[in-house]
Motif scaffolding. Sequence first.
Motif, mmCIF file in Angstrom:
data_model
loop_
_atom_site.group_PDB
_atom_site.id
_atom_site.type_symbol
_atom_site.label_atom_id
_atom_site.label_comp_id
_atom_site.label_asym_id
_atom_site.label_seq_id
_atom_site.Cartn_x
_atom_site.Cartn_y
_atom_site.Cartn_z
ATOM 1 N N GLY A 105 -0.402 34.270 -15.656
ATOM 2 C CA GLY A 105 0.182 34.116 -16.978
ATOM 3 C C GLY A 105 0.050 32.733 -17.575
ATOM 4 N N LEU A 106 -0.428 31.739 -16.780
ATOM 5 C CA LEU A 106 -0.516 30.363 -17.283
ATOM 6 C C LEU A 106 -1.943 29.842 -17.324
ATOM 7 C CD1 LEU A 106 2.582 28.761 -15.518
ATOM 8 C CD2 LEU A 106 2.399 29.588 -17.879
ATOM 9 N N GLY A 107 -2.665 29.981 -16.221
ATOM 10 C CA GLY A 107 -4.022 29.448 -16.209
ATOM 11 C C GLY A 107 -4.673 29.563 -14.850
ATOM 12 N N ILE A 108 -5.883 29.020 -14.755
ATOM 13 C CA ILE A 108 -6.669 29.120 -13.534
ATOM 14 C C ILE A 108 -7.460 27.828 -13.362
ATOM 15 C CG2 ILE A 108 -8.610 30.211 -14.746
ATOM 16 C CD1 ILE A 108 -9.112 31.880 -12.251
ATOM 17 N N GLU A 109 -7.692 27.427 -12.100
ATOM 18 C CA GLU A 109 -8.487 26.234 -11.830
ATOM 19 C C GLU A 109 -9.344 26.474 -10.592
ATOM 20 O OE1 GLU A 109 -5.914 22.902 -10.820
ATOM 21 O OE2 GLU A 109 -4.252 24.304 -10.565
ATOM 22 N N GLY A 110 -10.461 25.768 -10.544
ATOM 23 C CA GLY A 110 -11.382 25.926 -9.427
ATOM 24 C C GLY A 110 -12.653 25.134 -9.678
ATOM 25 N N GLN A 111 -13.658 25.367 -8.866
ATOM 26 C CA GLN A 111 -14.909 24.621 -8.967
ATOM 27 C C GLN A 111 -16.045 25.536 -9.409
ATOM 28 O OE1 GLN A 111 -15.484 22.666 -5.174
ATOM 29 N NE2 GLN A 111 -14.290 20.874 -5.825
ATOM 30 N N VAL A 112 -16.851 25.007 -10.327
ATOM 31 C CA VAL A 112 -18.057 25.684 -10.802
ATOM 32 C C VAL A 112 -19.186 24.671 -10.822
ATOM 33 C CG1 VAL A 112 -19.166 26.875 -12.739
ATOM 34 C CG2 VAL A 112 -16.750 27.326 -12.230
ATOM 35 N N ASP A 159 -0.380 31.401 -35.905
ATOM 36 C CA ASP A 159 -0.611 32.671 -35.230
ATOM 37 C C ASP A 159 -1.877 32.670 -34.363
ATOM 38 O OD1 ASP A 159 -2.330 32.427 -37.343
ATOM 39 O OD2 ASP A 159 -2.161 34.512 -38.010
ATOM 40 N N ALA A 160 -2.551 31.518 -34.261
ATOM 41 C CA ALA A 160 -3.797 31.445 -33.494
ATOM 42 C C ALA A 160 -3.509 31.442 -31.996
ATOM 43 C CB ALA A 160 -4.582 30.193 -33.883
ATOM 44 N N THR A 161 -4.352 32.137 -31.231
ATOM 45 C CA THR A 161 -4.279 32.134 -29.774
ATOM 46 C C THR A 161 -5.440 31.296 -29.235
ATOM 47 O OG1 THR A 161 -3.289 34.339 -29.734
ATOM 48 C CG2 THR A 161 -4.318 33.569 -27.704
ATOM 49 N N THR A 162 -5.120 30.290 -28.414
ATOM 50 C CA THR A 162 -6.159 29.377 -27.934
ATOM 51 C C THR A 162 -6.113 29.238 -26.421
ATOM 52 O OG1 THR A 162 -4.723 27.452 -28.223
ATOM 53 C CG2 THR A 162 -6.148 28.052 -30.081
ATOM 54 N N VAL A 163 -7.266 28.875 -25.867
ATOM 55 C CA VAL A 163 -7.395 28.580 -24.440
ATOM 56 C C VAL A 163 -8.031 27.201 -24.316
ATOM 57 C CG1 VAL A 163 -8.515 29.236 -22.286
ATOM 58 C CG2 VAL A 163 -7.616 31.006 -23.793
ATOM 59 N N ALA A 164 -7.366 26.287 -23.597
ATOM 60 C CA ALA A 164 -7.911 24.940 -23.389
ATOM 61 C C ALA A 164 -8.788 24.931 -22.136
ATOM 62 C CB ALA A 164 -6.779 23.925 -23.249
ATOM 63 N N VAL A 165 -9.848 24.102 -22.168
ATOM 64 C CA VAL A 165 -10.788 24.005 -21.054
ATOM 65 C C VAL A 165 -10.967 22.530 -20.691
ATOM 66 C CG1 VAL A 165 -13.109 24.531 -20.216
ATOM 67 C CG2 VAL A 165 -12.003 26.058 -21.882
ATOM 68 N N ALA A 166 -10.769 22.203 -19.402
ATOM 69 C CA ALA A 166 -10.959 20.827 -18.928
ATOM 70 C C ALA A 166 -12.035 20.825 -17.837
ATOM 71 C CB ALA A 166 -9.656 20.261 -18.389
ATOM 72 N N VAL A 167 -12.854 19.740 -17.822
ATOM 73 C CA VAL A 167 -13.916 19.593 -16.825
ATOM 74 C C VAL A 167 -13.796 18.207 -16.187
ATOM 75 C CG1 VAL A 167 -16.404 19.543 -16.435
ATOM 76 C CG2 VAL A 167 -15.439 21.111 -18.138
ATOM 77 N N ASP A 168 -13.612 18.199 -14.874
ATOM 78 C CA ASP A 168 -13.503 16.941 -14.126
ATOM 79 C C ASP A 168 -12.454 16.011 -14.731
ATOM 80 O OD1 ASP A 168 -15.431 17.732 -12.312
ATOM 81 O OD2 ASP A 168 -17.080 16.862 -13.484
ATOM 82 N N GLY A 195 -19.998 22.616 -8.647
ATOM 83 C CA GLY A 195 -19.550 21.345 -8.092
ATOM 84 C C GLY A 195 -18.616 20.571 -8.994
ATOM 85 N N ARG A 196 -18.216 21.140 -10.136
ATOM 86 C CA ARG A 196 -17.321 20.462 -11.081
ATOM 87 C C ARG A 196 -15.956 21.154 -11.074
ATOM 88 N NH1 ARG A 196 -20.845 19.289 -16.468
ATOM 89 N NH2 ARG A 196 -19.468 17.469 -16.520
#
Length: 619
Positions: free
Chosen positions: A386-393, A425-434, A395-396
């Motif tokens: 329900g909140l988010g996910i993290e991992g490596q792709v 009313d916008a639905t957004t997903v944030a993306v972080a790399v390293d 090597g990042r």
Amino acid sequence: MRLAPPLEARERTIVRLFPYALVALPLLGLALGAALWWSASGALAETTWTVATLPVLITLLIQIVVSLRRGDVGLDVVAALSMSAALVFGEPLAGNVVALMYAGGQLLESFAQGRARHEMTALLGRVAHTAMRYQGSGLEEVPIAAIVAGDRILIRQGEVLPVDGRVAGTFALLDLSTLTGESVPQRVGAGGEALSGSTSAGPAFELIATRAAAESTYAGIVRLVEAAQNSKAPMVRIADRYAIGFLALTVVIAALAWIISQDPLRALAVLVVATPCPLILAVPVAVISGMSRAARAGVLIKSGGVLEALAGIQTAILDKTGTLTHGRAVVSDIRSSKDFSEADVLRLAASLDQASGHVVAAALIEAATGRGLVLSSPTNVNETPGLGIEGQVEGRQIVVGGDSFVHRRIGDDDIQALHAGLGLDATTVAVAVDGMLAGVIVLEDRVRDDAGAMLASLRHAGIRRIVLASGDKQEIALAVGNALGVDLTRGELSPEQKVAVVRSEAASGPVMMVGDGVNDAPALAAADVGVAMGARGTASSSEAAGVVLLVDQLEPLAKAITIARRTRAIALQSVLAGLGLSMAAMLAAALGYLPPVQGALLQEAIDVAVILNALRALR
């Protein structure tokens, strides 16, 4: 030596042929008795007519006893009285005619109901039993129960799709007429969804199953159709409401005719012309005709009672997600920071989300593959539901989720800067790399292109008030409601609050609730008529609803409302016209203008007329 057929098979044959035999016996007796009468064997002719009447009378008496044990008092009692009185008063010819007309009317009703059920029966007859599944480098024919999600199936031209799936390869040309009533085949491209129950109208193609056969669209339709066919048509309550009153009125008129004229044949004539009465025949035929016509339009009405209620609906309450919108998020915009391209943001996020079963993950993966991006395998994945996910792709270290989830992991305050110009009313997903903010992906559950036209068709069908009831944020619900011009918008509703909305609106008239999710099931059950969007929606919503749309469109619902209202009008018209004609004939018989035999023939003509009128509901 030939073996005798199994007992069960013989019993089914006897049951199937019994109505025909019941008509043949009085018909044969009538003809034989007439021949004897003309040969000056009057006594033998009357005996023949009496014997020919008895099987129908005995069968009718058994049916009446069974009905009385259930607490049902029907107008079949009038038919039994008229036949019995004819034999007692020495008018066996009239009794024979009544027996023939009654048995013939029942057979005619059975035929008319079979004709009316045709569309629903056609749905059941199209169930596939086996499929050609790829196994290694070859094909094997397997029962559809053995098919699971992910299996690759060969669909040949003319075959019915056994399971839901996605088209693999080039394209498929599908005939959806059984599901939607649309006669023009639909072209479905590679990756497009193909529903079970549709027919391949083009060259052979491969199908990737997305669910097991028991969970498929068509399996759900079949279960619902079987339930609808096994249910009693409660609109026959119209007949039940008037049955006892009409029976009492018939007996009173017959008794008065006898007392005043001192002629028992006048009482007999009154009973004869009141048999078997259009109430018994016309209403069930009209109801089943309307249900069958709705099925042809892509709407399954579970019972006659639901059809009756649907005809009186004044207010429609609609869920937003999956009803007015497509019910699935799609990527509408990608906003990247200066160090990343939009393609990189989407590709890395979708690659990581391959390890998630969330609906947002499915939207990102679909958007990435649709743009031809090659996804990499994720490793060391940790998901917070329900909140988010993290991992490596590759090597990042990748983090994908809500703003607060990503912010806690990278401490970047620039996330809100990428939201500039977006509505609340916008639905957004944030993306972080390293540890750096890479971008923000904007998602949207788009309003159906035909939603406005669908709501207009509902109003045209007679719906006076349309309410939008959604579990989404009030801002999102208001944006959709204002765009479509609904009368009232309510957002951020729990399942209990949706039920409260239904009950509040019901104070002003009959209410219809339309939804497709588990959270809609209580409101669907609370409404006068619950409508589930699509037979492949959740089982709870389909079970709670009285109406199931066989496709995810609202337009067929407007057709169903029109059909229901027309069916009710035809049923009432048949009842009132039939009763009016019967009453006029009863008065003529009471005054001595209509002898018993002629009265029986006239009543049968009335019955045939009202049945033919009831069949108009099929058109």
